[in-house]
Design an enzyme around this catalytic site. Structure first.
Site, PDB file in Angstrom:
ATOM      1  N   CYS A  34      82.486  68.074  27.917  1.00 30.26           N
ATOM      2  CA  CYS A  34      83.098  66.751  27.848  1.00 30.26           C
ATOM      3  C   CYS A  34      84.529  66.856  28.373  1.00 30.26           C
ATOM      4  O   CYS A  34      85.311  67.680  27.888  1.00 30.26           O
ATOM      5  CB  CYS A  34      83.103  66.246  26.410  1.00 30.26           C
ATOM      6  SG  CYS A  34      84.014  64.697  26.202  1.00 30.26           S
ATOM      7  N   ASP A  41      78.319  69.291  26.116  1.00 27.28           N
ATOM      8  CA  ASP A  41      77.343  68.199  26.112  1.00 27.28           C
ATOM      9  C   ASP A  41      76.022  68.790  26.582  1.00 27.28           C
ATOM     10  O   ASP A  41      75.980  69.508  27.582  1.00 27.28           O
ATOM     11  CB  ASP A  41      77.758  67.068  27.059  1.00 27.28           C
ATOM     12  CG  ASP A  41      78.839  66.178  26.475  1.00 27.28           C
ATOM     13  OD1 ASP A  41      78.900  66.049  25.237  1.00 27.28           O
ATOM     14  OD2 ASP A  41      79.618  65.606  27.256  1.00 27.28           O
ATOM     15  N   VAL A  56      62.277  72.036  46.469  1.00 27.76           N
ATOM     16  CA  VAL A  56      63.308  72.893  45.886  1.00 27.76           C
ATOM     17  C   VAL A  56      62.663  74.132  45.266  1.00 27.76           C
ATOM     18  O   VAL A  56      61.608  74.051  44.634  1.00 27.76           O
ATOM     19  CB  VAL A  56      64.172  72.128  44.856  1.00 27.76           C
ATOM     20  CG1 VAL A  56      63.391  71.778  43.601  1.00 27.76           C
ATOM     21  CG2 VAL A  56      65.430  72.911  44.519  1.00 27.76           C
ATOM     22  N   GLU A  57      63.296  75.273  45.489  1.00 28.17           N
ATOM     23  CA  GLU A  57      62.840  76.537  44.911  1.00 28.17           C
ATOM     24  C   GLU A  57      63.324  76.571  43.461  1.00 28.17           C
ATOM     25  O   GLU A  57      64.485  76.297  43.175  1.00 28.17           O
ATOM     26  CB  GLU A  57      63.413  77.702  45.728  1.00 28.17           C
ATOM     27  CG  GLU A  57      62.791  79.037  45.432  1.00 28.17           C
ATOM     28  CD  GLU A  57      63.362  79.683  44.195  1.00 28.17           C
ATOM     29  OE1 GLU A  57      62.566  80.293  43.452  1.00 28.17           O
ATOM     30  OE2 GLU A  57      64.582  79.575  43.949  1.00 28.17           O
ATOM     31  N   LEU A  58      62.420  76.892  42.528  1.00 30.28           N
ATOM     32  CA  LEU A  58      62.695  76.718  41.104  1.00 30.28           C
ATOM     33  C   LEU A  58      63.820  77.602  40.561  1.00 30.28           C
ATOM     34  O   LEU A  58      64.642  77.130  39.781  1.00 30.28           O
ATOM     35  CB  LEU A  58      61.422  76.935  40.291  1.00 30.28           C
ATOM     36  CG  LEU A  58      60.326  75.899  40.511  1.00 30.28           C
ATOM     37  CD1 LEU A  58      59.123  76.206  39.637  1.00 30.28           C
ATOM     38  CD2 LEU A  58      60.842  74.496  40.252  1.00 30.28           C
ATOM     39  N   HIS A  75      78.997  62.069  31.844  1.00 26.89           N
ATOM     40  CA  HIS A  75      77.538  61.992  32.016  1.00 26.89           C
ATOM     41  C   HIS A  75      77.158  61.287  33.318  1.00 26.89           C
ATOM     42  O   HIS A  75      76.287  61.748  34.060  1.00 26.89           O
ATOM     43  CB  HIS A  75      76.896  61.251  30.842  1.00 26.89           C
ATOM     44  CG  HIS A  75      77.122  61.901  29.519  1.00 26.89           C
ATOM     45  ND1 HIS A  75      76.908  61.241  28.336  1.00 26.89           N
ATOM     46  CD2 HIS A  75      77.540  63.148  29.178  1.00 26.89           C
ATOM     47  CE1 HIS A  75      77.180  62.044  27.323  1.00 26.89           C
ATOM     48  NE2 HIS A  75      77.569  63.209  27.810  1.00 26.89           N
ATOM     49  N   GLU A  76      77.791  60.148  33.569  1.00 23.05           N
ATOM     50  CA  GLU A  76      77.454  59.346  34.746  1.00 23.05           C
ATOM     51  C   GLU A  76      77.775  60.094  36.039  1.00 23.05           C
ATOM     52  O   GLU A  76      76.993  60.080  36.995  1.00 23.05           O
ATOM     53  CB  GLU A  76      78.224  58.017  34.712  1.00 23.05           C
ATOM     54  CG  GLU A  76      77.941  57.172  33.487  1.00 23.05           C
ATOM     55  CD  GLU A  76      78.718  57.570  32.225  1.00 23.05           C
ATOM     56  OE1 GLU A  76      78.525  56.891  31.198  1.00 23.05           O
ATOM     57  OE2 GLU A  76      79.507  58.551  32.250  1.00 23.05           O
TER      58      GLU A  76
END
EC number: 1.7.1.13
Length: 139
Positions: A34, A41, A56-58, A75-76
């Site tokens: 945060c 968070d 995407v490769e994991l 967060h946004e």
């Protein structure tokens, strides 16, 4: 391949480029800090995308997600940054990220951000749970 946080997203060629198909991933270990309190968070990220030429490769995705654990981020902002980074790396037909943050100050926050490739139109949805197996044209 490294096993420490890394902002590099690796990709591989989509093995079935001629078809729209949905990739769904749930990532329950997202953490950032945060920017107001410095407290961690936590969130579960739900990634849904329809690939175009790349997937995407994991492991690289896991290391990319880990790279946020010591970063200050609202967060946004962090949700949209992840969408932007994934959209740049993958150039998917469609991508949606749902970030479900754990309670903070008595409030649960969910942020949903999307990217849609210009010119891409989704195929009609098929809902087999509501599929009419006995249409009225049959006796």
């Amino acid at each position: 391949m490294p096993s420490r946080p890394d902002k590099n997203l690796e990709t591989f060629p989509n093995p079935t480029q001629e078809r729209d198909y949905h990739i769904h991933m749930e990532i329950p270990e997202f953490t950032c800090l945060c920017p107001k309190t410095g407290q961690p968070d936590f969130a579960t990220l739900i990634l849904d995308y329809i690939p175009d030429k790349k997937c995407v490769e994991l492991k690289s995705l896991k290391l990319y997600i880990w790279s946020f654990r010591d970063e200050n981020a609202f967060h946004e902002a962090v949700t949209n940054r992840i969408v932007d980074d994934l959209a740049t790396a993958l150039q998917p037909r469609y991508l949606r990220l749902t970030a479900k943050f754990y309670v903070r100050g008595g409030i649960f926050t969910t942020v949903v951000a999307e990217h849609r490739h210009s010119g891409w139109t989704p195929l009609p949805s098929v809902d087999l749970f509501h599929f009419d197996s006995q249409p009225s044209t049959r006796g």
